[in-house]
Write a protein that holds these residues in place. Structure first.
Motif, PDB file in Angstrom:
ATOM      1  N   ILE A 129      16.066  30.675 -19.758  1.00 35.64           N
ATOM      2  CA  ILE A 129      16.083  30.766 -18.304  1.00 35.64           C
ATOM      3  C   ILE A 129      14.657  30.997 -17.807  1.00 35.64           C
ATOM      4  O   ILE A 129      14.003  31.961 -18.221  1.00 35.64           O
ATOM      5  CB  ILE A 129      17.002  31.905 -17.830  1.00 35.64           C
ATOM      6  N   PRO A 130      14.139  30.154 -16.926  1.00 37.61           N
ATOM      7  CA  PRO A 130      12.764  30.313 -16.456  1.00 37.61           C
ATOM      8  C   PRO A 130      12.618  31.550 -15.570  1.00 37.61           C
ATOM      9  O   PRO A 130      13.574  31.991 -14.930  1.00 37.61           O
ATOM     10  CB  PRO A 130      12.511  29.033 -15.651  1.00 37.61           C
ATOM     11  N   GLU A 131      11.435  32.091 -15.570  1.00 38.14           N
ATOM     12  CA  GLU A 131      11.162  33.260 -14.749  1.00 38.14           C
ATOM     13  C   GLU A 131      11.371  32.922 -13.280  1.00 38.14           C
ATOM     14  O   GLU A 131      10.941  31.872 -12.790  1.00 38.14           O
ATOM     15  CB  GLU A 131       9.718  33.723 -14.978  1.00 38.14           C
ATOM     16  N   GLY A 132      12.078  33.808 -12.589  1.00 41.37           N
ATOM     17  CA  GLY A 132      12.324  33.609 -11.169  1.00 41.37           C
ATOM     18  C   GLY A 132      13.435  32.629 -10.853  1.00 41.37           C
ATOM     19  O   GLY A 132      13.555  32.180  -9.710  1.00 41.37           O
ATOM     20  N   ALA A 133      14.261  32.279 -11.857  1.00 39.93           N
ATOM     21  CA  ALA A 133      15.334  31.309 -11.630  1.00 39.93           C
ATOM     22  C   ALA A 133      16.354  31.844 -10.641  1.00 39.93           C
ATOM     23  O   ALA A 133      16.617  33.046 -10.566  1.00 39.93           O
ATOM     24  CB  ALA A 133      16.021  30.980 -12.954  1.00 39.93           C
ATOM     25  N   ASP A 188       8.787  25.179 -17.637  1.00 41.51           N
ATOM     26  CA  ASP A 188       7.690  25.525 -16.734  1.00 41.51           C
ATOM     27  C   ASP A 188       7.967  25.041 -15.311  1.00 41.51           C
ATOM     28  O   ASP A 188       7.453  25.621 -14.341  1.00 41.51           O
ATOM     29  CB  ASP A 188       6.378  24.911 -17.229  1.00 41.51           C
ATOM     30  N   ALA A 189       8.744  23.961 -15.187  1.00 41.15           N
ATOM     31  CA  ALA A 189       9.083  23.404 -13.877  1.00 41.15           C
ATOM     32  C   ALA A 189      10.252  24.122 -13.218  1.00 41.15           C
ATOM     33  O   ALA A 189      10.712  23.709 -12.154  1.00 41.15           O
ATOM     34  CB  ALA A 189       9.385  21.912 -14.009  1.00 41.15           C
ATOM     35  N   GLY A 190      10.741  25.196 -13.860  1.00 41.68           N
ATOM     36  CA  GLY A 190      11.817  25.984 -13.261  1.00 41.68           C
ATOM     37  C   GLY A 190      13.213  25.540 -13.625  1.00 41.68           C
ATOM     38  O   GLY A 190      14.190  25.968 -12.993  1.00 41.68           O
ATOM     39  N   ILE A 191      13.342  24.702 -14.653  1.00 44.65           N
ATOM     40  CA  ILE A 191      14.650  24.204 -15.084  1.00 44.65           C
ATOM     41  C   ILE A 191      15.160  25.050 -16.245  1.00 44.65           C
ATOM     42  O   ILE A 191      14.429  25.300 -17.201  1.00 44.65           O
ATOM     43  CB  ILE A 191      14.550  22.727 -15.515  1.00 44.65           C
ATOM     44  N   THR A 192      16.393  25.506 -16.162  1.00 40.52           N
ATOM     45  CA  THR A 192      17.016  26.208 -17.284  1.00 40.52           C
ATOM     46  C   THR A 192      17.277  25.216 -18.416  1.00 40.52           C
ATOM     47  O   THR A 192      17.758  24.101 -18.176  1.00 40.52           O
ATOM     48  CB  THR A 192      18.335  26.868 -16.851  1.00 40.52           C
ATOM     49  N   ILE A 193      16.971  25.628 -19.641  1.00 40.88           N
ATOM     50  CA  ILE A 193      17.105  24.749 -20.803  1.00 40.88           C
ATOM     51  C   ILE A 193      18.122  25.338 -21.774  1.00 40.88           C
ATOM     52  O   ILE A 193      18.124  26.543 -22.032  1.00 40.88           O
ATOM     53  CB  ILE A 193      15.753  24.573 -21.520  1.00 40.88           C
ATOM     54  N   VAL A 194      18.940  24.465 -22.330  1.00 42.22           N
ATOM     55  CA  VAL A 194      19.909  24.864 -23.355  1.00 42.22           C
ATOM     56  C   VAL A 194      19.695  23.988 -24.581  1.00 42.22           C
ATOM     57  O   VAL A 194      19.733  22.755 -24.486  1.00 42.22           O
ATOM     58  CB  VAL A 194      21.360  24.712 -22.855  1.00 42.22           C
ATOM     59  N   GLY A 195      19.429  24.595 -25.723  1.00 41.59           N
ATOM     60  CA  GLY A 195      19.344  23.872 -26.985  1.00 41.59           C
ATOM     61  C   GLY A 195      20.640  24.052 -27.746  1.00 41.59           C
ATOM     62  O   GLY A 195      21.121  25.180 -27.898  1.00 41.59           O
ATOM     63  N   VAL A 196      21.205  22.955 -28.232  1.00 41.37           N
ATOM     64  CA  VAL A 196      22.541  23.027 -28.834  1.00 41.37           C
ATOM     65  C   VAL A 196      22.534  22.494 -30.264  1.00 41.37           C
ATOM     66  O   VAL A 196      21.891  21.501 -30.571  1.00 41.37           O
ATOM     67  CB  VAL A 196      23.555  22.240 -27.969  1.00 41.37           C
ATOM     68  N   ASN A 197      23.206  23.200 -31.157  1.00 46.26           N
ATOM     69  CA  ASN A 197      23.505  22.694 -32.492  1.00 46.26           C
ATOM     70  C   ASN A 197      24.793  21.877 -32.455  1.00 46.26           C
ATOM     71  O   ASN A 197      25.640  22.066 -31.564  1.00 46.26           O
ATOM     72  CB  ASN A 197      23.685  23.842 -33.490  1.00 46.26           C
ATOM     73  N   TYR A 198      24.961  21.018 -33.440  1.00 44.06           N
ATOM     74  CA  TYR A 198      26.229  20.289 -33.596  1.00 44.06           C
ATOM     75  C   TYR A 198      26.423  20.010 -35.083  1.00 44.06           C
ATOM     76  O   TYR A 198      25.491  20.085 -35.880  1.00 44.06           O
ATOM     77  CB  TYR A 198      26.230  18.989 -32.791  1.00 44.06           C
ATOM     78  N   ARG A 199      27.642  19.707 -35.468  1.00 45.66           N
ATOM     79  CA  ARG A 199      27.951  19.487 -36.872  1.00 45.66           C
ATOM     80  C   ARG A 199      27.267  18.223 -37.400  1.00 45.66           C
ATOM     81  O   ARG A 199      27.189  17.216 -36.714  1.00 45.66           O
ATOM     82  CB  ARG A 199      29.466  19.394 -37.068  1.00 45.66           C
ATOM     83  N   HIS A 200      26.786  18.317 -38.637  1.00 43.74           N
ATOM     84  CA  HIS A 200      26.083  17.198 -39.262  1.00 43.74           C
ATOM     85  C   HIS A 200      27.064  16.277 -39.983  1.00 43.74           C
ATOM     86  O   HIS A 200      28.168  16.683 -40.368  1.00 43.74           O
ATOM     87  CB  HIS A 200      25.033  17.716 -40.231  1.00 43.74           C
ATOM     88  N   SER A 201      26.619  15.047 -40.181  1.00 38.65           N
ATOM     89  CA  SER A 201      27.518  14.025 -40.723  1.00 38.65           C
ATOM     90  C   SER A 201      27.920  14.297 -42.160  1.00 38.65           C
ATOM     91  O   SER A 201      28.994  13.849 -42.600  1.00 38.65           O
ATOM     92  CB  SER A 201      26.852  12.648 -40.621  1.00 38.65           C
ATOM     93  N   GLN A 202      27.106  15.003 -42.942  1.00 38.02           N
ATOM     94  CA  GLN A 202      27.500  15.302 -44.318  1.00 38.02           C
ATOM     95  C   GLN A 202      28.621  16.336 -44.373  1.00 38.02           C
ATOM     96  O   GLN A 202      29.288  16.486 -45.402  1.00 38.02           O
ATOM     97  CB  GLN A 202      26.299  15.787 -45.146  1.00 38.02           C
TER      98      GLN A 202
END
Length: 389
Positions: free
Chosen positions: A43-47, A79-93
């Protein structure tokens, strides 16, 4: 043969190292204790209490990589004020397709359901992916009306998986049109139509031997004109995923009237998109695209419904897939007993009685665009455009 995606991923990891720590780390979006079902929120500062958000889907040939790649690609967005979410997902193996798209759609529904906890504006939620993650981002953006790809068994269904903007960095689309489309500058392009390619491992079969599974995973197959805006980036010297993959996605979206911003990177390979200026441009794109005047969760909608005389309209859900189709298409619906197909000249090609799940043989049809109409008790309930290839 060593998987080139793994090598490229290692190169990316070396180049995107960044010390930004998530505001919320290792959030479980499915209650099953799998590392593959964790996400990070930055979450960016000041969101604001309700902030535009972008979910990042990592690459790695669907078999490696993690949400740890997120900051390197998304720092400028944060930096542009956008909240970012990084997501894991199941691998093909571990699990074959469609587990991967199930996971990222479930993550979207989780974020919307818990929007207040993470300051997420549910009507200004975008998705961005690179390589295999670009494929999943594009598929997420085009297939929101498909039950088989939703993964509803994994999490909450109180919100839909609809997103309002998609950014696809050099993602594969139609796996059977990869080999043979590389530029002459590629001395040893990656071969995809072999049993141990990333695509074949994802689907559990050599891709040329299971075209139905290839269609199932093809973002182009679900485009119907209701997609969000797309931005697509690809290098013309990519020797892992040919630029043709992004060109056919762009062309199909444009054909259905979807707004697309397409950026071709001269001399760009498969990992040449980490330039800060370019990423600032991506941030500006999301700020422009994620600018909807809406504060509440959107109600799940389905493309081009025509309702007449049914009391519980919300229970209706129709779908026609794959699209484009070459040999057959499947129709599904809660209230369905007849299908009609009309060509662009207005001629009725076929009208016949059907049940949900019926397959219509189109192998002998001419290539082009057709209109599909689904009926219940002789009343038209749903219309859909189908591309025959």
């Amino acid at each position: 043969m060593r998987n080139i995606f793994t090598v490229l991923l290692f190169m990316l990891l070396m180049r995107v190292a960044y010390s930004q720590e998530p505001t919320f780390a290792n959030v479980a979006y499915v209650n099953d204790n799998l590392e593959a079902h964790l996400l990070d929120v930055y979450i960016p500062e000041g969101a604001q209490e309700s902030n535009r958000t972008v979910m990042f889907i990592h690459g790695g040939g669907w078999s490696s990589g993690s949400k740890e790649l997120t900051p390197g690609y998304c720092k400028e967005l944060l930096d542009a004020g956008i909240t970012i979410v990084g997501v894991n997902y199941r691998h093909s193996q571990d699990t074959l397709f469609p587990a991967q798209i199930h996971d990222v759609k479930t993550a979207v529904r989780f974020l919307k359901t818990h929007a207040e906890d993470y300051h997420i504006d549910t009507c200004n939620l975008g998705v961005m992916g690179v390589s295999a993650g670009g494929h999943l981002a594009a598929l997420l953006g085009t297939s929101f009306n498909n039950d088989e790809l939703e993964g509803a068994h994994l999490g909450s269904n109180d919100a839909s998986s609809v997103v309002q903007a998609v950014v696809d960095f050099f993602g594969p689309t139609y796996f059977l049109e990869m080999d043979g489309f590389f530029p002459e500058s590629c001395n040893e392009p990656l071969v995809h139509d072999i049993h141990n390619s990333s695509e074949s491992k994802l689907l559990g079969c050599t891709i040329s031997e299971c075209p139905e599974r290839v269609d199932f995973a093809n973002p182009l197959a679900y485009i119907n004109g209701d997609e969000p805006p797309f931005a697509i980036y690809h290098g013309d010297a990519d020797c892992a995923v040919p630029m043709h993959q992004s060109e056919i996605l762009r062309d199909q979206l444009v054909k259905f009237g979807i707004k697309v911003e397409y950026t071709e990177h001269p001399g760009g390979g498969h990992d040449n998109f980490l330039d800060p200026e370019l990423k600032r441009g991506v941030a500006e794109y999301f700020k422009k695209a994620l600018n909807n005047d809406c504060n509440d969760y959107e109600t799940p909608t389905y493309p081009n419904p025509i309702f007449t005389g049914v009391e519980d309209e919300a229970s209706l859900h129709y779908s026609v897939f794959p699209n484009p189709a070459s040999s057959f298409f499947t129709v599904k619906g809660d209230f369905l007993d007849e299908v009609e197909v009309v060509d662009l000249m207005g001629k009725v090609v076929v009208r016949q009685a059907v049940k949900t799940g019926a397959q219509i043989n189109i192998a002998g049809w001419s290539e082009g665009l057709y209109m599909i109409f689904l009926y219940h008790k002789n009343e038209k309930r749903y219309s859909f455009r189908l591309m025959k290839k």
